[in-house]
Design an enzyme around this catalytic site. Structure first.
Site, PDB file in Angstrom:
ATOM      1  N   TYR A   1       0.810  -1.685   0.140  1.00 27.30           N
ATOM      2  CA  TYR A   1       0.173  -0.077  -0.546  1.00 27.30           C
ATOM      3  C   TYR A   1       0.744   1.531   0.134  1.00 27.30           C
ATOM      4  O   TYR A   1       0.165   2.436  -0.270  1.00 27.30           O
ATOM      5  CB  TYR A   1      -0.744   0.123   0.837  1.00 27.30           C
ATOM      6  CG  TYR A   1      -2.017  -0.725   0.639  1.00 27.30           C
ATOM      7  CD1 TYR A   1      -2.497  -2.117   0.508  1.00 27.30           C
ATOM      8  CD2 TYR A   1      -3.107  -0.155   1.478  1.00 27.30           C
ATOM      9  CE1 TYR A   1      -3.865  -2.421   0.984  1.00 27.30           C
ATOM     10  CE2 TYR A   1      -4.201  -0.439   1.160  1.00 27.30           C
ATOM     11  CZ  TYR A   1      -4.866  -1.544   1.086  1.00 27.30           C
ATOM     12  OH  TYR A   1      -6.279  -2.341   0.811  1.00 27.30           O
TER      13      TYR A   1
ATOM     14  N   LYS B   1       3.113 -15.720   1.682  1.00 29.52           N
ATOM     15  CA  LYS B   1       3.447 -16.173   0.447  1.00 29.52           C
ATOM     16  C   LYS B   1       4.493 -16.373   0.293  1.00 29.52           C
ATOM     17  O   LYS B   1       5.432 -16.335  -0.883  1.00 29.52           O
ATOM     18  CB  LYS B   1       2.346 -15.353  -1.026  1.00 29.52           C
ATOM     19  CG  LYS B   1       2.782 -16.269  -2.644  1.00 29.52           C
ATOM     20  CD  LYS B   1       0.985 -16.810  -2.746  1.00 29.52           C
ATOM     21  CE  LYS B   1       1.678 -17.156  -2.892  1.00 29.52           C
ATOM     22  NZ  LYS B   1       0.716 -19.097  -3.634  1.00 29.52           N
TER      23      LYS B   1
ATOM     24  N   ASP C   1      -6.602  -6.883   3.789  1.00 30.32           N
ATOM     25  CA  ASP C   1      -7.340  -6.374   3.778  1.00 30.32           C
ATOM     26  C   ASP C   1      -8.466  -7.142   2.531  1.00 30.32           C
ATOM     27  O   ASP C   1      -9.942  -7.414   3.144  1.00 30.32           O
ATOM     28  CB  ASP C   1      -7.095  -5.619   2.509  1.00 30.32           C
ATOM     29  CG  ASP C   1      -8.749  -4.846   1.751  1.00 30.32           C
ATOM     30  OD1 ASP C   1      -8.797  -4.225   2.161  1.00 30.32           O
ATOM     31  OD2 ASP C   1      -8.148  -4.672   0.405  1.00 30.32           O
TER      32      ASP C   1
ATOM     33  N   ASP D   1     -12.009  -9.224   4.720  1.00 37.36           N
ATOM     34  CA  ASP D   1     -13.967  -9.246   3.485  1.00 37.36           C
ATOM     35  C   ASP D   1     -14.167 -10.485   3.942  1.00 37.36           C
ATOM     36  O   ASP D   1     -15.602 -10.775   3.843  1.00 37.36           O
ATOM     37  CB  ASP D   1     -13.812  -8.519   2.320  1.00 37.36           C
ATOM     38  CG  ASP D   1     -13.699  -6.862   2.329  1.00 37.36           C
ATOM     39  OD1 ASP D   1     -13.217  -6.072   2.686  1.00 37.36           O
ATOM     40  OD2 ASP D   1     -13.747  -6.463   1.451  1.00 37.36           O
TER      41      ASP D   1
HETATM   42  C1  IPM Z   1     -10.377  -0.693   3.819  1.00 35.35           C
HETATM   43  C2  IPM Z   1     -11.522  -0.233   2.864  1.00 35.35           C
HETATM   44  C3  IPM Z   1      -9.882   0.258   2.061  1.00 35.35           C
HETATM   45  C4  IPM Z   1      -8.187  -0.616   2.264  1.00 35.35           C
HETATM   46  C5  IPM Z   1      -9.639   1.321   1.116  1.00 35.35           C
HETATM   47  C6  IPM Z   1     -10.793   1.925   1.235  1.00 35.35           C
HETATM   48  C7  IPM Z   1      -8.629   2.097   1.327  1.00 35.35           C
HETATM   49  O1  IPM Z   1     -10.689  -1.642   1.673  1.00 35.35           O
HETATM   50  O2  IPM Z   1     -10.318  -1.005   5.293  1.00 35.35           O
HETATM   51  O3  IPM Z   1     -10.364  -2.373   4.068  1.00 35.35           O
HETATM   52  O4  IPM Z   1      -7.842  -1.002   1.212  1.00 35.35           O
HETATM   53  O5  IPM Z   1      -7.537  -0.616   3.113  1.00 35.35           O
HETATM   54 MG    MG Z   2     -11.034  -3.524   2.581  1.00 35.96          MG
END
Ligand code: IPM
Ligand code: MG
Length: 366
Positions: free
Chosen positions: A142, A192, A248, A252
């Site tokens: 990032y 990885k 990230d 999710d």
């Molecule tokens: C998260 C989001 C963020 C990330 C985005 C909005 C930049 O997806 O907080 O998981 O990738 O960290």
């Molecule tokens: Mg995210």
């Protein structure tokens, strides 16, 4: 009563709607916490781009650094999809995380029993999900340099750099082991390492730090396998520690197993002001309709109360209140629950706030 400064960044989409419920909840706890709150609101993301042509103002970043805690709703809006990276709403969030130095992002995914049927997986697979994803938040691909799109040999080339120093890995590893000590004593480190040098170093440092925590077991898992194990046998995980990008993606995935991404809170901790935000994002498709699920925001307040104010008792009351409201059959549209009562953001917020008050009153012997 001590006074606490809370910087509030509602942001875009459903951000303002859920933040409102979070602020009301925290405010309602003033007496129980023996604190008064000074809430100051600032623009961030698309809202700030529209008003000031930048995703976040420097003055907002300074104000957040001075705060006792920062509450953030969500950033992101399709309106800015074609903007260059430095003029995208997301840039504000990344800049804020970096400026606050909040390298340790906690994303707990836990199944509320009443939502077992809302999960896309079979109830017997999701039974017992209770994991904490510890995501490194201020490094990795990032933030790695060089990054950008440049013209090379007559064509455009896009580039990002995945980079971790030993120090960055070591400090997040310590956090993961310490959280595991307070939980079920197991850390799964996800990388990885069969392909990436950065992961080989990650694995080496994790193994090294593990020797300082003999009461915690460590296993290593490749990220592709972890993505699969999360849908095969998610209850095996206690603490999952990983880098920024893998964290990230996996958080999710972990969140939806518990019924809805609208349920997952987060805390981002470091050396400066802590940042609390729901994981779900701005959901522009339902913004302004009053349908958004405020529970991830409200559970983020529970994390704030726990990690910033050290009040585990009140954090537990918030979590129990959320559970009780769900058990009573109340649910927002994102939760695919068959029976029960469909309600909106405001009603859900109110029910949880009232329930917390009721629990604290009983606890206080009133
Ligand atoms: C998260 C989001 C963020 C990330 C985005 C909005 C930049 O997806 O907080 O998981 O990738 O960290
Ligand atoms: Mg995210």
């Amino acid at each position: 009563m001590t006074k606490k400064k809370i910087a509030v960044l509602p942001g875009d989409g459903i951000g303002p709607e859920v933040v409102k419920q979070g602020v009301s909840l925290l405010d309602s706890l003033s007496e129980a916490l023996d604190m008064t709150f000074e809430f100051s609101e600032y623009l961030i993301g698309g809202a700030c781009l529209n008003a000031h042509a930048v995703p976040v103002q420097d003055s907002t970043i300074s104000a957040c650094r001075q705060a006792d805690a920062v509450l953030l709703g969500a950033v992101g809006s399709p309106e800015f999809d074609n903007n260059p990276p430095h003029l995208r709403p997301e840039k504000a969030l990344l800049g804020m995380r970096a400026a606050l130095g909040v390298y340790c992002n906690l994303r707990p995914a836990k199944l509320y029993q009443s939502l077992a049927s809302a999960s896309p997986l079979k109830p017997e697979i999701v039974a017992g999900i209770d994991m904490l994803v510890v995501r490194e938040l201020t490094g990795g691909i990032y933030f790695g340099e060089p990054a950008g799109i440049a013209s090379e040999n007559g064509e455009d080339v896009g580039r990002n750099t995945m980079i971790y120093s030993e120090g960055e890995i070591r400090r997040i590893a310590h956090q993961a082991f310490q959280f595991a000590q307070k939980r079920r004593g197991h850390v799964t480190s996800v990388d990885k390492a069969n392909v990436l040098s950065v992961s080989q170093l990650w694995r080496k440092v994790l193994t090294d730090v593990a020797s300082e925590y003999p009461d915690v077991t460590l296993s290593h898992m490749l990220v592709d396998n972890c993505a699969m194990q999360l849908v095969r046998n998610p209850a095996q995980f206690d603490v999952v520690v990983t880098g920024n990008l893998f964290g990230d993606i996996l958080s999710d995935e972990a969140s939806v197993l518990t019924g809805s991404i609208g349920m997952l809170p987060s805390a981002s901790l470091g050396d400066g002001a802590p940042l609390y935000e729901p994981v779900h994002g701005s959901a522009p498709d339902i913004a302004g309709t009053g349908k958004a699920n405020p529970l991830a925001m409200m559970a983020s307040i529970a994390m704030l109360v726990q990690y910033t104010f050290g009040r585990t008792d009140i954090a537990a009351a918030i979590e129990e209140a959320i559970e009780a409201v769900l058990e009573a059959g109340y649910h927002t549209a994102d939760l695919q629950v068959q029976d029960g009562t469909l309600i909106g953001t405001e009603e859900m917020g109110r029910l949880v706030i009232d329930k917390v008050a009721e629990m604290l009153a009983v606890g206080a012997g009133v």
